[in-house]
Design a protein around this motif. Structure first.
Motif, PDB file in Angstrom:
ATOM      1  N   THR A   1      73.861 -24.074  -1.139  1.00  0.00           N
ATOM      2  CA  THR A   1      74.723 -22.951  -1.494  1.00  0.00           C
ATOM      3  C   THR A   1      75.950 -22.830  -0.607  1.00  0.00           C
ATOM      4  O   THR A   1      76.881 -22.100  -0.945  1.00  0.00           O
ATOM      5  N   ALA A   2      75.959 -23.522   0.537  1.00  0.00           N
ATOM      6  CA  ALA A   2      77.112 -23.470   1.443  1.00  0.00           C
ATOM      7  C   ALA A   2      77.413 -24.871   1.954  1.00  0.00           C
ATOM      8  O   ALA A   2      77.381 -25.128   3.162  1.00  0.00           O
ATOM      9  N   PRO A   3      77.726 -25.814   1.046  1.00  0.00           N
ATOM     10  CA  PRO A   3      78.019 -27.183   1.489  1.00  0.00           C
ATOM     11  C   PRO A   3      79.247 -27.198   2.405  1.00  0.00           C
ATOM     12  O   PRO A   3      80.259 -26.577   2.113  1.00  0.00           O
ATOM     13  N   GLY A   4      79.109 -27.882   3.504  1.00  0.00           N
ATOM     14  CA  GLY A   4      80.202 -27.923   4.474  1.00  0.00           C
ATOM     15  C   GLY A   4      80.020 -26.953   5.621  1.00  0.00           C
ATOM     16  O   GLY A   4      80.683 -27.080   6.656  1.00  0.00           O
ATOM     17  N   MET A   5      79.150 -25.959   5.473  1.00  0.00           N
ATOM     18  CA  MET A   5      78.860 -25.062   6.585  1.00  0.00           C
ATOM     19  C   MET A   5      78.002 -25.810   7.605  1.00  0.00           C
ATOM     20  O   MET A   5      77.094 -26.570   7.239  1.00  0.00           O
ATOM     21  N   ARG A   6      78.313 -25.608   8.879  1.00  0.00           N
ATOM     22  CA  ARG A   6      77.578 -26.287   9.945  1.00  0.00           C
ATOM     23  C   ARG A   6      76.964 -25.247  10.882  1.00  0.00           C
ATOM     24  O   ARG A   6      77.576 -24.213  11.147  1.00  0.00           O
ATOM     25  N   VAL A   7      75.763 -25.537  11.366  1.00  0.00           N
ATOM     26  CA  VAL A   7      75.086 -24.636  12.301  1.00  0.00           C
ATOM     27  C   VAL A   7      74.491 -25.458  13.439  1.00  0.00           C
ATOM     28  O   VAL A   7      74.192 -26.650  13.271  1.00  0.00           O
ATOM     29  N   ALA A   8      74.345 -24.790  14.569  1.00  0.00           N
ATOM     30  CA  ALA A   8      73.665 -25.386  15.719  1.00  0.00           C
ATOM     31  C   ALA A   8      73.043 -24.260  16.526  1.00  0.00           C
ATOM     32  O   ALA A   8      73.454 -23.097  16.422  1.00  0.00           O
ATOM     33  N   SER A   9      72.051 -24.594  17.333  1.00  0.00           N
ATOM     34  CA  SER A   9      71.413 -23.577  18.170  1.00  0.00           C
ATOM     35  C   SER A   9      70.950 -24.200  19.474  1.00  0.00           C
ATOM     36  O   SER A   9      70.752 -25.415  19.566  1.00  0.00           O
ATOM     37  N   LYS A  10      70.816 -23.348  20.477  1.00  0.00           N
ATOM     38  CA  LYS A  10      70.241 -23.731  21.753  1.00  0.00           C
ATOM     39  C   LYS A  10      69.217 -22.664  22.124  1.00  0.00           C
ATOM     40  O   LYS A  10      69.554 -21.487  22.273  1.00  0.00           O
ATOM     41  N   VAL A  11      67.968 -23.057  22.223  1.00  0.00           N
ATOM     42  CA  VAL A  11      66.905 -22.133  22.608  1.00  0.00           C
ATOM     43  C   VAL A  11      66.570 -22.375  24.076  1.00  0.00           C
ATOM     44  O   VAL A  11      66.430 -23.519  24.508  1.00  0.00           O
ATOM     45  N   HIS A  12      66.486 -21.295  24.829  1.00  0.00           N
ATOM     46  CA  HIS A  12      66.211 -21.416  26.249  1.00  0.00           C
ATOM     47  C   HIS A  12      65.289 -20.274  26.666  1.00  0.00           C
ATOM     48  O   HIS A  12      65.013 -19.359  25.876  1.00  0.00           O
ATOM     49  N   ALA A  13      64.815 -20.334  27.876  1.00  0.00           N
ATOM     50  CA  ALA A  13      63.955 -19.266  28.380  1.00  0.00           C
ATOM     51  C   ALA A  13      64.734 -17.954  28.351  1.00  0.00           C
ATOM     52  O   ALA A  13      65.813 -17.847  28.943  1.00  0.00           O
ATOM     53  N   GLY A  14      64.199 -16.980  27.648  1.00  0.00           N
ATOM     54  CA  GLY A  14      64.845 -15.667  27.590  1.00  0.00           C
ATOM     55  C   GLY A  14      65.808 -15.482  26.446  1.00  0.00           C
ATOM     56  O   GLY A  14      66.459 -14.434  26.377  1.00  0.00           O
TER      57      GLY A  14
END
Length: 891
Positions: free
Chosen positions: A680-693
């Motif tokens: 539904t959103a071709p071309g949309m990009r996501v990223a994440s960083k999970v850390h303590a807290g």
């Protein structure tokens, strides 16, 4: 069943040709109900079950529930089911829940539950034009004396599906009694008009104490409203309070995360009432302020129960003013009508009219002798004095009441009127509110108007035009002035403005430009409501409010930020996304808080959201990347031009920072095109960083994905964080930037962003693309629970008509085989048979078959286990012009 109000329609039917007997399914007439609740989803009735259970246990009141959808658009905290499979699960939960209160009948209408919206017009558009017809058909079939429903008005956060279901119930109260409404139900289906006796909505505006006197101590915000309460602290036959029984029933809705609802207080003195606000009545009802009005039977009295010294059941009693808008010094008429039951006289009868102190009344209240079935009426002339002023509370509402005195007892009825000068001014309504007020006028329920406080949003430090709608309800043209008295921190381009030669019955809009001059004022639900007054001609004073929403300027990035889940290339201010808007408050900043940065480059929006969260919620599989409120998620909402009426013309994307497989996933929900992000959103990009807290989420949203071109001077924007601290797929807290209850569905309450320097491509349309909205719902033909109920209560499926004999089909025999059941069908025409092999454990096998011709057909249905006790085949038949149901034992 007790003496009923089936006689309510006697006067109507007297002018009709003889009608056939009421239609019913195979084997008998439809079930005869005493009360009917109309809701939009499974669980909408869940906070009235204490009352329904008391009525059933103490007075044998037989209640049914109409549920327009099966809630397929909701979340699922117990499994992967969605769509029709989730509908089947939620129907089972509802049937189990309402059974705790002695309710057996649930009538599903098979309409689509598409997503959370606060828009009744969008709901009406998606549900289609036949839903009212279905509700009316069920009312005519089941003939309930008391009709209960939800709130009709677009008050903040009120689900649009709830609003629309309630409006359908209100319309059905009148349409079911009208032989001109859906006449084919009468002429072709054999139904008869039926007029429910009383109509009430759940809930009330006002305050009360807890404990046994919660009904008696309730003080409505509008003193002219009739509000009745039923205390939930009474003990049930099983020993627990009815509040505890209701809570156990609510926990049945495990798919909605309700299994963990806490216990209710064990001290009955801490338990309150279920409240109901009366909309209309055709029968006498308890007079407000009397002990009868505080009794547990107050909603039933006059319709199903008869208090001592009151008129017999079956008595009709009503009052109609000639106008709702009453002007000081101008007379209006009031007609009061009473009808004796068809088999019982009332004898010598009269009515006495009661009006506010200082109002004048003339006219005779003599009704003569009322023999069985006879109607008497009286007409009065009422005048409010020129010096009369609207009450300080209640929006100017007053009560006009009548008491019926007969040889067989007494009765009471009343109506609201609104005291108003000839010309009045009010802040321009929001579009949904304007549509609601128009609906109330068209249906003839002016008592339901004015339930929404007029509000308009204003960006912090910004300006907007505020229109004052001036209406002339007098009988001559008028000229005058309108004055705004704004709170500190706000100014207008003028404090007073004229209107000229406004004709009687017409309205005009007087514009003002209002500016927030103090950017230190609080925004959102932290204190962003700023009341002010509008005075028209020094005689009409109305109250309105400006709601401040946060605002920001989105800077242009020199180069495209890297989408890697970390800061370093995001300029611009850090937006506070820590404000609570729903759920439990964060216990600390470490529990849940956050900041966000927004920038743009070329034709793409970039967002970085950094969240403090000491406990991560359920790690959902990537394949289950939907219904983001079940776990930790970040949602961005974008209204390209800042003018959307509902979210169907917006872009809403959510990112789950972590999945069971590790990487984040994203989706679109409740917007112009919902579904998995990659689709539904071709071309949309996501990223994440999970850390303590905590975690950080970054996203790049190409603006070509938005439903229309961006207005760089007024972009609606919100950033919302969903926090879950459990592993059971339930959320606890919702925080964000522009925060109000239900804000995810309210584009006008989102924050405002500007994009200095941005210009959308010239060929990008400014008109939003047509939304793609889910249109799949479970059919009752595929619900064995619905089929078995239809067989038991003789009410056709989904509020639809029953197939005629020439188009019907039914199962005539079923024989056990090796891992199969052989089923013989007899059809009157071509159709489709939905076959279920059932026993005491549930469904053992099913099959849908097309029967290509009239006559007898034999098919086999595979079964997946050995059959238990009471084996049977349950069949739903779809002829294309109606349905039929049947069952037969398996031999």
């Amino acid at each position: 069943m007790r003496t009923s109000l089936a006689v309510v329609t006697a006067a109507l039917l007297a002018v009709l040709p003889a009608a056939p007997a009421r239609a019913g399914g195979p084997g008998g007439a439809p079930v005869d109900l005493d009360a009917l609740f109309v809701g939009a989803h499974p669980d909408d009735e869940a906070f009235s079950l204490s009352t329904l259970g008391q009525w059933r246990e103490d007075h044998d009141v037989h209640t049914g529930v109409v549920t327009v959808t099966r809630g397929e658009g909701g979340g699922n905290a117990v499994g992967p089911e969605e769509g029709p499979a989730l509908g089947l699960l939620r129907e089972a939960e509802e049937r189990a829940a309402v059974a705790e209160a002695g309710v057996r009948e649930v009538f599903n209408l098979d309409d689509v539950d598409f997503y959370y919206t606060v828009s009744a017009p969008l709901t009406d558009q998606v549900w289609g034009g036949d839903t009212l017809e279905k509700v009316v058909r069920i009312v005519r079939q089941t003939r309930p004396e008391v009709l209960l429903t939800m709130g009709t008005a677009p008050t903040p956060g009120n689900h649009g599906n709830h609003q629309q279901a309630a409006r359908l119930a209100v319309e059905a109260f009148y349409a079911a009694a009208d032989p001109q409404a859906f006449p084919e139900q009468i002429t072709r289906e054999g139904l008869r008009p039926f007029a429910p006796a009383r109509l009430l909505t759940g809930g009330a505006r006002g305050a009360s104490r807890t404990g046994q006197d919660c009904a008696a101590t309730f003080r409505p915000a509008n003193p002219a409203e009739n509000v009745y309460g039923v205390w939930s602290g009474r003990a049930s036959a099983r020993g627990a309070t009815w509040a505890a029984v209701e809570r156990d029933a609510q926990r049945t809705y495990a798919s909605q995360g309700w299994a963990g609802f806490p216990d209710v207080p064990t001290d009955p003195a801490q338990l309150g009432c279920d409240f109901f606000t009366q909309v209309d009545a055709r029968v006498p009802f308890p007079q407000p302020g009397t002990p009868a009005a505080a009794a547990p039977t107050a909603v039933l009295d006059g319709a199903l129960t008869r208090p001592a010294s009151t008129v017999p059941l079956g008595t009709l009693f009503g009052l109609r003013p000639s106008t709702f808008d009453v002007r000081p010094g101008t007379a209006f008429s009031v007609k009061v009508t009473a009808t004796a039951p068809p088999r019982e006289p009332l004898g010598r009868s009269s009515v006495a009219l009661r009006v506010p102190e200082g109002w004048r009344v003339s006219g005779s209240g003599d009704l003569g002798r009322l023999a069985p079935g006879r109607t008497g009426s009286a007409r009065f002339t009422v005048t409010a004095p020129l010096t009369a002023t609207p009450p300080e509370d209640g929006g100017g509402r007053a009560r006009v009441a009548a008491t019926l005195i007969t040889e067989r007892g007494r009765g009471y009825t009343d109506r609201q009127v609104e005291l108003s000068p000839a010309v009045r001014g009010a802040q321009q309504p929001l579009p949904q509110v304007a549509q609601y007020e128009k609906w109330a006028a068209e249906v003839g329920v002016p008592q339901l108007r004015g339930l929404v406080t007029p509000v308009l949003t204003l960006p912090s430090g910004g300006s907007r035009q505020v229109g004052v709608v001036v209406g002339n309800v007098g009988d001559a043209a008028r000229s005058g002035t309108v004055r705004l008295d704004l709170p500190e921190g706000f100014t207008a381009d003028r404090t007073e403005a004229p209107y000229n030669d406004l004709a009687a019955g017409e309205s005009t809009t007087v514009p003002f430009t209002v500016t927030n001059t103090d950017t230190s004022l609080k925004t959102s639900n932290e204190g962003g409501d700023y009341p002010y007054t509008i005075t028209t001609d020094d005689s009409s004073v109305s109250r309105a409010a400006l709601e401040l929403v946060p605002a920001t300027a989105v800077p242009r990035a020199a180069s495209a930020p890297a989408v890697d889940g970390q800061d370093g290339d995001h300029s611009g201010p850090a937006l506070d996304v820590s404000r609570l808007w729903e759920g439990s408050a964060c216990s600390s900043a470490a529990d849940c808080s956050g900041t966000a940065k927004v920038t743009w480059h070329d034709d793409t929006l970039y967002l970085l959201v950094e969240v403090k969260d000491d406990v991560l919620g359920t790690r959902l599989p990537a394949a289950d990347c939907k219904r983001h409120w079940r776990t930790d998620a970040v949602e961005v909402t974008v209204d390209p031009r800042g003018t959307s009426e509902n979210t169907s013309t917006t872009f809403k994307a959510a990112v789950l920072p972590v999945t069971a497989e590790g990487p984040p996933c994203f989706l679109r929900d409740a917007d112009n095109r919902q579904g998995p992000g990659e689709e539904t959103a071709p071309g949309m990009r996501v990223a994440s960083k999970v850390h303590a807290g905590g975690y950080a989420v970054e996203m790049a949203v190409p603006m070509e994905l938005l439903p229309s071109a961006v207005d760089p001077a007024h972009l609606g924007l919100n950033i919302l964080v969903y926090d879950s601290d459990t592993q059971d797929k339930t959320g606890q807290t919702r925080i964000g930037w522009s925060t109000w209850g239900g804000v995810q569905g309210d584009p006008y309450r989102w924050g405002v962003a500007t994009l200095p320097g941005y210009r959308p491509p010239p060929d990008r349309p400014t008109t939003p693309a047509d939304p793609v909205i889910p249109d799949t719902a479970l059919s009752s033909l595929d619900s064995p629970q619905s089929l078995e109920q239809a067989i038991r209560v003789h009410v056709p499926l989904a509020g639809g008509p029953e197939a005629t004999a020439s188009h019907s089909g039914r199962v005539v025999s079923a024989t056990r085989g090796q891992d199969t059941v052989k089923v013989t069908l007899r059809a009157g025409a071509v159709g489709r048979a939905h076959l279920f092999v059932r026993d005491d454990q549930g469904t053992a096998g099913s099959r849908v078959v097309t029967v290509p011709r009239k006559g007898t057909t034999t098919v086999t249905v595979p079964v997946n286990r050995a059959l238990g006790a009471d084996p049977r085949v349950v069949t739903g038949w779809d002829s294309g012009v109606g349905t039929a149901v049947s069952k037969v034992a398996v031999r």
